[in-house]
Design an enzyme around this catalytic site. Structure first.
Site, PDB file in Angstrom:
ATOM      1  N   HIS A 162       1.043  -1.380  -0.488  1.00  0.00           N
ATOM      2  CA  HIS A 162      -0.053   0.612  -0.220  1.00  0.00           C
ATOM      3  C   HIS A 162       0.815   1.272   0.320  1.00  0.00           C
ATOM      4  O   HIS A 162       1.657   1.861   0.836  1.00  0.00           O
ATOM      5  CB  HIS A 162      -0.785  -0.762   1.142  1.00  0.00           C
ATOM      6  CG  HIS A 162      -1.674  -1.160   1.366  1.00  0.00           C
ATOM      7  ND1 HIS A 162      -2.452  -1.643   1.747  1.00  0.00           N
ATOM      8  CD2 HIS A 162      -2.929  -1.433  -0.078  1.00  0.00           C
ATOM      9  CE1 HIS A 162      -3.537  -2.248   1.912  1.00  0.00           C
ATOM     10  NE2 HIS A 162      -3.436  -3.051   0.822  1.00  0.00           N
ATOM     11  N   GLU A 165       2.008   3.594   2.967  1.00  0.00           N
ATOM     12  CA  GLU A 165       2.233   2.684   4.304  1.00  0.00           C
ATOM     13  C   GLU A 165       4.173   2.362   3.492  1.00  0.00           C
ATOM     14  O   GLU A 165       4.405   1.762   4.257  1.00  0.00           O
ATOM     15  CB  GLU A 165       1.973   1.494   4.433  1.00  0.00           C
ATOM     16  CG  GLU A 165       0.306   1.518   4.465  1.00  0.00           C
ATOM     17  CD  GLU A 165      -0.457   0.228   4.500  1.00  0.00           C
ATOM     18  OE1 GLU A 165      -0.278  -0.860   4.539  1.00  0.00           O
ATOM     19  OE2 GLU A 165      -1.775   0.308   5.194  1.00  0.00           O
ATOM     20  N   HIS A 308       2.677  -4.110   6.289  1.00  0.00           N
ATOM     21  CA  HIS A 308       1.342  -2.515   6.592  1.00  0.00           C
ATOM     22  C   HIS A 308       1.552  -2.066   7.866  1.00  0.00           C
ATOM     23  O   HIS A 308       2.144  -2.361   8.717  1.00  0.00           O
ATOM     24  CB  HIS A 308       0.349  -3.477   6.347  1.00  0.00           C
ATOM     25  CG  HIS A 308       0.375  -4.087   4.974  1.00  0.00           C
ATOM     26  ND1 HIS A 308      -1.049  -3.578   3.838  1.00  0.00           N
ATOM     27  CD2 HIS A 308       0.499  -5.668   4.991  1.00  0.00           C
ATOM     28  CE1 HIS A 308      -1.180  -5.074   3.723  1.00  0.00           C
ATOM     29  NE2 HIS A 308       0.396  -5.841   3.284  1.00  0.00           N
ATOM     30  N   GLU A 367       0.997  -5.568  10.892  1.00  0.00           N
ATOM     31  CA  GLU A 367       0.568  -3.679  11.475  1.00  0.00           C
ATOM     32  C   GLU A 367       1.187  -3.037  12.069  1.00  0.00           C
ATOM     33  O   GLU A 367       0.832  -2.978  13.631  1.00  0.00           O
ATOM     34  CB  GLU A 367      -1.121  -3.891  11.466  1.00  0.00           C
ATOM     35  CG  GLU A 367      -2.070  -4.580  10.262  1.00  0.00           C
ATOM     36  CD  GLU A 367      -1.987  -4.040   9.136  1.00  0.00           C
ATOM     37  OE1 GLU A 367      -1.339  -2.585   8.916  1.00  0.00           O
ATOM     38  OE2 GLU A 367      -3.091  -4.228   8.248  1.00  0.00           O
TER      39      GLU A 367
END
Length: 397
Positions: A162, A165, A308, A367
């Site tokens: 992404h 990110e 991420h 994450e």
């Protein structure tokens, strides 16, 4: 650092001379037969660079060699035409200098060209790493993979699926540099010797899956049409792209894999290219995704770690297809990072999902950090320390 073979020299001798593991020298010179080295052939010594030095009064090869922790013959090797018994003041000689500090400056907005420049520098200093292009982005940017080691366990690490990110690339590149420093200097990371990992594990690292998107977030629209006008149109006329997750065509790369993709297509609100969440018109339409699919099929990874942001959580299951050792691994990830382990979420079509579905091997979506993407660089040092424990555990477990 390049040196010329002399009569009687060997790779083993160079490993003793420069205090570099023999295997790293062998792997830095794979095109050469170590049992048949020809005089005058140029070879690579990893982890060193050659610096010029102006001789001062009282200098000797022995004194200089002691100051840089090598044997005096290392200076003779670098200076074949210099008489070590008669050094002249102000004479310029070559000094082999060990690299002990990182060359990657990861605590900054880090775009595609910065990453590629750093990979080139790292490969020059550490020629035992292998760099391959696994595919190209929509805009034709090469997507690099870096490989380290030769073990049977193949651990894959990726970041920046992404665009906003992008700090995940910073984390991965800093870890890559720290890992290489530890290997060549035979130094520990968090008290752990890294040398055994080189023989036990092959690392496959794709630090930036979505280079076009990262550059869009950091640098604004591309110069060339039609992509310049198209991204502004998709972004509803705004020239601020901080919220952009997708690739340059407005397709979310982590919603593109054939793991119940149809569910995501049906329920995702964007039904056309969008800064985020649009899964495309079909799975596997985007070149960046196809590059990752091809790589994954070729390498047969033992496990994958997809980085991420944000949330400080680790997703580790998919449809009950994850193997039993996934829980052991994620428990260790959670212990060393403080992140929460989450087995299932109502989500499909991600890289981790597809990997677990197809290979039933451990896959993890990690994450990093907390807040609003893109996470600020003020969090970088904390995020890196949390990530470092996960990265090391991903290798040693």
């Amino acid at each position: 650092m390049k040196v010329l073979i002399r009569n009687g020299d060997s790779f083993w001798y160079y490993s003793q001379l420069f205090k570099v593991p023999l295997q790293l020298i062998l792997d830095s010179n794979k095109s050469l037969d170590p049992t048949n080295l020809q005089i005058g052939i140029e070879i690579e010594i990893p982890g060193f660079e050659m610096m010029e030095y102006k001789v001062k009064f009282g200098d000797t090869f022995w004194k200089l060699a002691k100051s840089i922790a090598i044997l005096p013959d290392g200076l003779s090797l670098m200076n074949p035409d210099v008489d070590p018994e008669h050094l002249a003041v102000d004479e310029i000689i070559n000094i082999p200098t060990r690299i002990i500090s990182p060359i990657v400056n990861a605590n900054r907005p880090y775009d595609y060209q910065m990453m590629m420049d750093d990979i080139k520098k790292l490969h020059a200093i550490y020629p035992f790493i292998r760099c391959e292009v696994i595919g190209n982005s929509v805009l034709g940017n090469n997507i690099p993979e870096i490989q380290i080691g030769s073990g049977a366990k193949v651990v894959h690490i990726n970041g920046s699926f992404h665009a906003n990110e992008w700090i995940t690339t910073n984390v991965i590149m800093k870890f890559l540099n720290d890992y290489l420093l530890a290997l060549t200097n035979m130094s520990p990371i968090r008290g752990m010797s890294i040398q055994p990992f080189y023989f036990d594990t092959m690392l496959s690292i794709v630090p930036m899956v979505n280079p076009d998107g990262v550059d869009l977030v950091l640098n604004g629209p591309p110069e060339h049409e039609p992509h310049k006008s198209k991204v502004v149109e998709i972004n509803e006329g705004s020239l601020h792209f901080q919220n952009w997750k997708a690739n340059i065509r407005g397709v979310d790369l982590n919603n593109q894999f054939p793991a119940k993709w149809e569910i995501e297509k049906e329920r995702k609100l964007p039904k056309s290219p969008s800064p985020r969440d649009y899964p495309g018109d079909a799975p596997l339409t985007e070149p960046e995704v196809n590059a990752m699919v091809k790589l994954t099929k070729e390498r047969k990874f033992t496990r994958v770690l997809a980085f991420h942001t944000q949330g400080e959580e680790i997703y580790w299951g998919y449809e009950g297809l994850e193997p039993p050792n996934s829980q052991l691994i994620v428990n260790e990830f959670s212990r060393v990072s403080g992140y929460k382990a989450v087995r299932y979420v109502d989500s499909h079509a991600g890289y981790k999902d597809w990997f677990i579905q197809e290979w039933q091997q451990p896959g993890f979506t990690i994450e990093l950090g907390e807040g609003v993407n893109p996470l600020p660089l003020t969090q970088f040092n904390e995020i890196y320390q949390e990530s470092l424990g996960i990265l090391l555990a991903g290798i040693y477990m």
